[in-house]
Scaffold this motif. Structure first.
Motif, PDB file in Angstrom:
ATOM      1  N   ILE A 102      -7.909  18.923   1.053  1.00  0.00           N
ATOM      2  CA  ILE A 102      -8.641  17.675   0.836  1.00  0.00           C
ATOM      3  C   ILE A 102      -9.281  17.710  -0.548  1.00  0.00           C
ATOM      4  O   ILE A 102     -10.040  18.627  -0.867  1.00  0.00           O
ATOM      5  N   ILE A 103      -8.937  16.722  -1.368  1.00  0.00           N
ATOM      6  CA  ILE A 103      -9.501  16.597  -2.712  1.00  0.00           C
ATOM      7  C   ILE A 103     -10.368  15.337  -2.716  1.00  0.00           C
ATOM      8  O   ILE A 103      -9.857  14.224  -2.653  1.00  0.00           O
ATOM      9  N   ILE A 104     -11.667  15.505  -2.778  1.00  0.00           N
ATOM     10  CA  ILE A 104     -12.583  14.386  -2.573  1.00  0.00           C
ATOM     11  C   ILE A 104     -12.491  13.312  -3.660  1.00  0.00           C
ATOM     12  O   ILE A 104     -12.284  12.136  -3.359  1.00  0.00           O
ATOM     13  N   LYS A 105     -12.649  13.683  -4.925  1.00  0.00           N
ATOM     14  CA  LYS A 105     -12.710  12.686  -5.993  1.00  0.00           C
ATOM     15  C   LYS A 105     -11.406  11.923  -6.177  1.00  0.00           C
ATOM     16  O   LYS A 105     -11.418  10.738  -6.514  1.00  0.00           O
ATOM     17  N   GLN A 106     -10.279  12.600  -5.980  1.00  0.00           N
ATOM     18  CA  GLN A 106      -8.987  11.928  -6.128  1.00  0.00           C
ATOM     19  C   GLN A 106      -8.530  11.245  -4.832  1.00  0.00           C
ATOM     20  O   GLN A 106      -7.442  10.679  -4.793  1.00  0.00           O
ATOM     21  N   HIS A 107      -9.361  11.336  -3.800  1.00  0.00           N
ATOM     22  CA  HIS A 107      -9.043  10.719  -2.508  1.00  0.00           C
ATOM     23  C   HIS A 107      -7.676  11.186  -1.986  1.00  0.00           C
ATOM     24  O   HIS A 107      -6.853  10.387  -1.532  1.00  0.00           O
ATOM     25  N   LEU A 108      -7.440  12.486  -2.071  1.00  0.00           N
ATOM     26  CA  LEU A 108      -6.171  13.052  -1.619  1.00  0.00           C
ATOM     27  C   LEU A 108      -6.385  13.911  -0.387  1.00  0.00           C
ATOM     28  O   LEU A 108      -7.368  14.647  -0.287  1.00  0.00           O
ATOM     29  N   ASP A 109      -5.468  13.789   0.532  1.00  0.00           N
ATOM     30  CA  ASP A 109      -5.503  14.599   1.744  1.00  0.00           C
ATOM     31  C   ASP A 109      -4.072  15.084   1.970  1.00  0.00           C
ATOM     32  O   ASP A 109      -3.233  14.381   2.509  1.00  0.00           O
ATOM     33  N   PHE A 110      -3.799  16.313   1.501  1.00  0.00           N
ATOM     34  CA  PHE A 110      -2.443  16.856   1.591  1.00  0.00           C
ATOM     35  C   PHE A 110      -2.201  17.445   2.971  1.00  0.00           C
ATOM     36  O   PHE A 110      -2.828  18.425   3.367  1.00  0.00           O
ATOM     37  N   ASN A 111      -1.266  16.829   3.650  1.00  0.00           N
ATOM     38  CA  ASN A 111      -0.866  17.318   4.961  1.00  0.00           C
ATOM     39  C   ASN A 111       0.651  17.374   4.964  1.00  0.00           C
ATOM     40  O   ASN A 111       1.314  16.373   4.697  1.00  0.00           O
ATOM     41  N   ARG A 112       1.207  18.525   5.246  1.00  0.00           N
ATOM     42  CA  ARG A 112       2.647  18.720   5.106  1.00  0.00           C
ATOM     43  C   ARG A 112       3.465  17.723   5.936  1.00  0.00           C
ATOM     44  O   ARG A 112       4.578  17.373   5.587  1.00  0.00           O
ATOM     45  N   HIS A 113       2.918  17.275   7.037  1.00  0.00           N
ATOM     46  CA  HIS A 113       3.679  16.394   7.931  1.00  0.00           C
ATOM     47  C   HIS A 113       3.463  14.913   7.631  1.00  0.00           C
ATOM     48  O   HIS A 113       4.041  14.058   8.283  1.00  0.00           O
ATOM     49  N   ASP A 114       2.631  14.637   6.629  1.00  0.00           N
ATOM     50  CA  ASP A 114       2.347  13.249   6.277  1.00  0.00           C
ATOM     51  C   ASP A 114       3.278  12.803   5.151  1.00  0.00           C
ATOM     52  O   ASP A 114       3.425  13.489   4.141  1.00  0.00           O
ATOM     53  N   LEU A 115       3.925  11.638   5.315  1.00  0.00           N
ATOM     54  CA  LEU A 115       4.905  11.162   4.344  1.00  0.00           C
ATOM     55  C   LEU A 115       4.288  10.952   2.970  1.00  0.00           C
ATOM     56  O   LEU A 115       4.877  11.326   1.950  1.00  0.00           O
ATOM     57  N   ASN A 116       3.107  10.338   2.931  1.00  0.00           N
ATOM     58  CA  ASN A 116       2.453  10.098   1.641  1.00  0.00           C
ATOM     59  C   ASN A 116       2.171  11.406   0.904  1.00  0.00           C
ATOM     60  O   ASN A 116       2.320  11.498  -0.310  1.00  0.00           O
ATOM     61  N   SER A 117       1.762  12.406   1.657  1.00  0.00           N
ATOM     62  CA  SER A 117       1.494  13.707   1.059  1.00  0.00           C
ATOM     63  C   SER A 117       2.767  14.300   0.469  1.00  0.00           C
ATOM     64  O   SER A 117       2.757  14.890  -0.611  1.00  0.00           O
ATOM     65  N   LYS A 118       3.874  14.134   1.180  1.00  0.00           N
ATOM     66  CA  LYS A 118       5.147  14.655   0.688  1.00  0.00           C
ATOM     67  C   LYS A 118       5.534  13.991  -0.627  1.00  0.00           C
ATOM     68  O   LYS A 118       6.018  14.648  -1.553  1.00  0.00           O
ATOM     69  N   VAL A 119       5.313  12.681  -0.707  1.00  0.00           N
ATOM     70  CA  VAL A 119       5.640  11.949  -1.926  1.00  0.00           C
ATOM     71  C   VAL A 119       4.776  12.437  -3.090  1.00  0.00           C
ATOM     72  O   VAL A 119       5.267  12.691  -4.198  1.00  0.00           O
ATOM     73  N   ILE A 120       3.477  12.586  -2.832  1.00  0.00           N
ATOM     74  CA  ILE A 120       2.553  13.024  -3.873  1.00  0.00           C
ATOM     75  C   ILE A 120       2.884  14.431  -4.335  1.00  0.00           C
ATOM     76  O   ILE A 120       2.899  14.723  -5.538  1.00  0.00           O
ATOM     77  N   VAL A 121       3.163  15.314  -3.382  1.00  0.00           N
ATOM     78  CA  VAL A 121       3.497  16.691  -3.728  1.00  0.00           C
ATOM     79  C   VAL A 121       4.777  16.740  -4.554  1.00  0.00           C
ATOM     80  O   VAL A 121       4.901  17.519  -5.506  1.00  0.00           O
TER      81      VAL A 121
END
Length: 203
Positions: A102-121
Motif C-alpha cells: 500500500i502506497i498512501i500518497k500515490q493511492h496505490l494498493d498492489f495486490n497480485r490478484h487485482d487486475l489494476n495492480s497487474k496493469v500498474i506493475v
C-alpha cells in the motif's frame, strides 16, 4: 477491513536526515490504518540517505520479515529505493511473493490478484527497463567520451607540435624528428603523431 490473524502488517519509514519527517510519515500511516480498519504490527524506521545500500536502509531486513499474504505500508514509493529500477524490482519481488503493498500518497494498493495492480506493475516494469536502457546508454556514451578524451590527453610533444608538423611535411622521418628535437623515444613520438593524426608516416 478485518485483518487475517495469520498475516501481519509492516510499515516502512525512511527519511534522509530530519527525524521529524519520520514522525510525519508515521502519523500518515496511522491515519491511513485507522481509516481503513488496519492495525500495523511493526514499524521499521530508519533515518539515512537514500544513497546507502539496501542493508543500511533496512530494506533487506524488511523483505526478510515479510511473508506471503502480509501487507507493507509506506507513505510514498520513493521511500523504497534510490532509483526507479530499484523500486520496481523490489515491488515486483514482493508482489511475486504475494505481499500486498500500500502506497498512501500515490493511492496505490498492489495486490497480485487485482487486475489494476497487474496493469500498474506491468507499466512499472516497462519504466524500470527503460531506465536500465537509459543507464546503459549513458554509461556507453560516458565511456566513449572518456576514451575520446583519453586519446587527446596532454603530451610532452604538444610544445613542439607545429615543428613536428612542419618536419613531417618536409618528409623528415619520425626517427630524425625525435633526434632533432632531442626526444629519446621516437616510438612514443610516432604514437603521438598517429593519435593526433598529424601526418600519415612510418618509422
Amino acid at each position: 477491513m478485518l485483518k487475517d490473524n495469520r498475516c501481519k502488517i509492516l510499515a516502512y519509514l525512511r527519511a534522509s536526515t530530519d527525524k521529524q519527517d519520520v514522525t510525519h510519515q508515521k502519523y500518515e500511516i496511522l491515519e491511513y490504518a485507522r481509516g481503513n480498519d488496519l492495525r500495523v504490527d511493526q514499524y521499521i524506521e530508519v533515518t539515512i540517505s537514500s544513497t546507502k545500500n539496501s542493508k543500511q536502509r533496512r530494506i533487506d531486513e524488511l523483505t526478510k520479515k515479510l511473508s506471503p499474504h502480509d501487507t507493507l505500508i509506506v507513505t510514498e514509493l520513493s521511500r523504497l529505493g534510490r532509483s526507479t529500477t530499484e523500486v520496481v524490482d523490489l515491488v515486483n519481488t514482493l508482489i511475486n511473493q504475494q505481499v500486498r503493498i500500500i502506497i498512501i500518497k500515490q493511492h496505490l494498493d498492489f495486490n497480485r490478484h487485482d487486475l489494476n495492480s497487474k496493469v500498474i506493475v506491468t507499466l512499472f516494469s516497462l519504466f524500470g527497463e527503460l531506465e536500465r536502457d537509459f543507464i546503459s546508454l549513458r554509461t556507453k556514451e560516458a565511456l566513449a567520451s572518456k576514451k575520446a578524451k583519453g586519446t587527446l590527453q596532454k603530451s610532452q610533444f604538444d610544445v613542439d607540435r607545429e615543428k613536428i608538423i612542419e618536419l613531417l611535411t618536409l618528409g623528415v622521418s619520425v626517427r630524425k624528428i625525435a633526434n632533432l628535437l632531442k626526444y629519446k623515444n621516437h616510438i612514443s613520438l610516432n604514437t603521438y603523431i598517429n593519435k593526433r593524426k598529424l601526418f600519415d608516416t612510418k618509422l
